[in-house]
Design a protein around this motif. Structure first.
Motif, short mmCIF file in Angstrom:
data_model
loop_
_atom_site.label_atom_id
_atom_site.label_comp_id
_atom_site.label_asym_id
_atom_site.label_seq_id
_atom_site.Cartn_x
_atom_site.Cartn_y
_atom_site.Cartn_z
N LEU A 1 -6.62 19.96 -2.53
CA LEU A 1 -7.52 19.03 -3.19
C LEU A 1 -8.89 19.65 -3.35
O LEU A 1 -9.34 20.41 -2.49
N ASP A 2 -9.59 19.28 -4.45
CA ASP A 2 -10.99 19.67 -4.56
C ASP A 2 -11.85 18.66 -3.80
O ASP A 2 -11.34 17.71 -3.20
N VAL A 3 -13.17 18.85 -3.82
CA VAL A 3 -14.04 18.01 -2.99
C VAL A 3 -14.16 16.59 -3.54
O VAL A 3 -14.73 15.72 -2.88
N GLN A 4 -13.65 16.33 -4.76
CA GLN A 4 -13.59 14.97 -5.29
C GLN A 4 -12.24 14.31 -5.03
O GLN A 4 -12.00 13.19 -5.47
N GLY A 5 -11.34 15.02 -4.34
CA GLY A 5 -10.05 14.45 -4.01
C GLY A 5 -8.99 14.62 -5.07
O GLY A 5 -7.91 14.04 -4.97
N ARG B 1 -15.88 7.70 -0.04
CA ARG B 1 -16.19 8.49 -1.24
C ARG B 1 -14.97 8.59 -2.14
O ARG B 1 -15.09 8.54 -3.36
N TRP B 2 -13.79 8.78 -1.56
CA TRP B 2 -12.55 8.77 -2.32
C TRP B 2 -11.38 8.65 -1.35
O TRP B 2 -11.53 8.85 -0.15
N SER B 3 -10.24 8.31 -1.89
CA SER B 3 -8.99 8.35 -1.11
C SER B 3 -7.91 8.93 -2.02
O SER B 3 -7.96 8.77 -3.25
N ARG B 4 -6.97 9.61 -1.40
CA ARG B 4 -5.91 10.25 -2.17
C ARG B 4 -4.57 9.96 -1.52
O ARG B 4 -4.35 10.29 -0.35
N ALA B 5 -3.68 9.33 -2.26
CA ALA B 5 -2.30 9.10 -1.81
C ALA B 5 -1.39 10.05 -2.60
O ALA B 5 -1.52 10.17 -3.82
N ILE B 6 -0.50 10.74 -1.91
CA ILE B 6 0.48 11.60 -2.56
C ILE B 6 1.69 10.73 -2.89
O ILE B 6 2.38 10.23 -1.99
N GLU B 7 1.94 10.56 -4.18
CA GLU B 7 3.03 9.70 -4.62
C GLU B 7 4.00 10.46 -5.52
O GLU B 7 4.68 9.87 -6.36
N ASP B 8 4.09 11.78 -5.29
CA ASP B 8 4.98 12.62 -6.08
C ASP B 8 6.45 12.33 -5.77
O ASP B 8 6.79 11.87 -4.68
N ALA C 1 0.86 -1.19 0.00
CA ALA C 1 0.00 0.00 0.00
C ALA C 1 0.89 1.23 0.00
O ALA C 1 2.07 1.16 0.34
N PRO C 2 0.35 2.39 -0.43
CA PRO C 2 1.16 3.61 -0.31
C PRO C 2 1.48 3.90 1.15
O PRO C 2 0.84 3.38 2.06
N GLY C 3 2.50 4.74 1.36
CA GLY C 3 2.91 5.03 2.74
C GLY C 3 1.86 5.74 3.53
O GLY C 3 1.83 5.66 4.76
N SER C 4 0.97 6.48 2.85
CA SER C 4 -0.07 7.23 3.54
C SER C 4 -1.20 7.51 2.57
O SER C 4 -1.05 7.34 1.35
N ALA C 5 -2.32 7.95 3.09
CA ALA C 5 -3.46 8.31 2.25
C ALA C 5 -4.44 9.12 3.07
O ALA C 5 -4.52 8.97 4.30
N LEU C 6 -5.19 9.97 2.38
CA LEU C 6 -6.29 10.71 2.98
C LEU C 6 -7.58 10.07 2.51
O LEU C 6 -7.85 10.00 1.30
N TYR C 7 -8.38 9.59 3.46
CA TYR C 7 -9.66 8.96 3.15
C TYR C 7 -10.78 9.97 3.40
O TYR C 7 -10.80 10.66 4.43
N CYS C 8 -11.73 10.03 2.46
CA CYS C 8 -12.95 10.81 2.64
C CYS C 8 -14.12 9.84 2.70
O CYS C 8 -14.35 9.07 1.75
N LEU C 9 -14.85 9.85 3.83
CA LEU C 9 -15.97 8.95 4.03
C LEU C 9 -17.22 9.75 4.36
O LEU C 9 -17.14 10.86 4.89
#
Length: 404
Positions: free
Chosen positions: A233-237, A180-187, A165-173
């Protein structure tokens, strides 16, 4: 006292007057406030007595039921009949309450799951995660992102074993636990010192207004080295911009106007704590310019509305302490108080108070700082008393230009 700790399951159980198995069950099923040691083994835990006391007061364990022999005593038949009626009525009330929606008010991580609890400390839902993880210090943030009158839940996670899995992620529930979505920063970002890519660790999250809607600011720090990214991030992640920083951003707060983001942390280029005032999309287009080649980012330039530098105090340097994470307090009148610790185990803070327009109103050291200063004098670490101290007030510089 809030500073005391219970460092084993056995000590926690003894404090509560229960056996370890019961305490483990309360932690799993009823969110007993027990914390895991970051980086420790699975059973390395601790708890604060004042948190346990508050939990017991708000959700006490059930009492023992009355002895059955009492119901067989003469003269209690009518009381039993009345109790049965009350029991039936009470059951109806319980069913009605059970059918009512239970809104989550607290989110925790348990094993490989996010678990939500309502204000009665009852589990509302459980969402599986790809790996065991931990929330940030602030924890989950509740906010109405889409303006429909219900609050979404933003859970910034850092995974403990991110092998698959990525090292971290932001989950929106949503309130029902649906992701609803999750966003991992993988830059991968490139500085003069080299390239820095995943894994990133979640640091903080905050909400800011943009026009008639909102945006989500999500800060991550490199899991080993010093760069950090604040992604907007926008509201869709979806990522709409990035503020890249040569040093960890450890705290995000929203100013009283609701549109300005305050990012606190440390600057490796300046060897100091900092506060970046990020206002508008122009602040999320790249990195600050830096004079030291190793800290120059091979990316576009971004200049915050303001950038405040809080150099380390003489006591901090003399005692070999580090530049420590500050706290940011936005007050009801719009003013901002920044506390920059000078010592890791003592509230010997440098205090900076700003007006709502981010002009410095005053700066001073806490009384405990001067007590510490005196101790360093007596030990010969510092060679002068407070009266002749060259830094009677905390040092402070401003501006987003490269350091000299």
């Amino acid at each position: 006292m809030p500073g005391e700790r219970l460092d084993t399951w056995k000590a926690i159980a003894a404090y509560l007057g229960r056996d370890v198995r019961t305490v483990l069950r309360w932690h799993k099923d009823r969110a007993l406030p027990v914390h895991r040691v970051p980086g420790g083994k699975g059973r390395s835990v601790f708890a604060y007595p004042h948190e346990l006391d508050a939990w017991m007061a708000s959700d006490p364990p059930p009492d023992a039921v009355p002895a059955a022999s009492a119901w067989r005593r003469p003269g209690l038949i009518s009381m039993a009949a009345g109790a049965i009626i009350l029991l039936v009525l009470g059951a109806g009330v319980y069913v009605a309450r059970a059918m009512a929606p239970r809104n989550p008010v607290r989110i925790v991580t348990v094993d490989k799951a996010l678990v939500a609890y309502d204000n009665a400390n009852r589990q509302v839902w459980r969402v599986p995660l790809p790996s065991a993880g931990e929330l940030t210090t602030r924890g989950a943030v509740f906010a109405d992102l889409d303006g429909d009158g219900t609050r979404e839940i933003l859970a910034p996670l850092t995974f403990t074993y991110p092998s698959s899995a990525p090292g971290s992620a932001l989950y929106c529930l949503d309130a029902n636990g649906r992701v609803r979505w999750s966003r991992a920063i993988e830059d991968t970002v490139r500085f003069g010192a080299g390239e820095f890519g995943p894994a990133w660790s979640s640091s903080d999250v905050a909400i800011v207004r943009r026009g008639s809607g909102v945006r989500v600011a999500y800060a991550v720090t490199h899991s080993v080295w010093w760069p950090s990214i604040v992604a907007m991030l926008d509201v869709q992640g979806q990522v709409t911009g990035r503020f890249i920083h040569a040093g960890w951003i450890t705290r995000l707060e929203t100013a009283a106007n609701g549109t300005t983001l305050l990012a606190g942390g440390v600057s490796n280029a300046r060897d100091a704590s900092i506060l970046a005032v990020l206002d508008g999309d122009a602040a999320f287009t790249g990195a600050l310019p830096e004079s030291a080649p190793e800290y120059r980012c091979a990316c576009a330039t971004a200049r915050p509305s303001s950038y405040f530098v809080f150099p380390r105090s003489e006591a901090n340097r003399a005692a070999g302490q580090l530049a420590l994470r500050e706290s940011i307090e936005v007050r009801a009148d719009g003013s901002v108080l920044v506390r920059v610790p000078q010592r890791s185990d003592l509230a010997a803070d440098a205090l900076y108070e700003f007006t709502p327009a981010f002009e410095l109103r005053r700066a001073a050291f806490a009384d405990l700082y001067w007590d510490w200063h005196r101790q360093l004098e007596l030990r010969g670490v510092l060679d002068h008393p407070r009266d002749t101290c060259r830094a009677a007030a905390p040092p402070f510089t401003t501006g987003a230009s490269p350091p000299s």
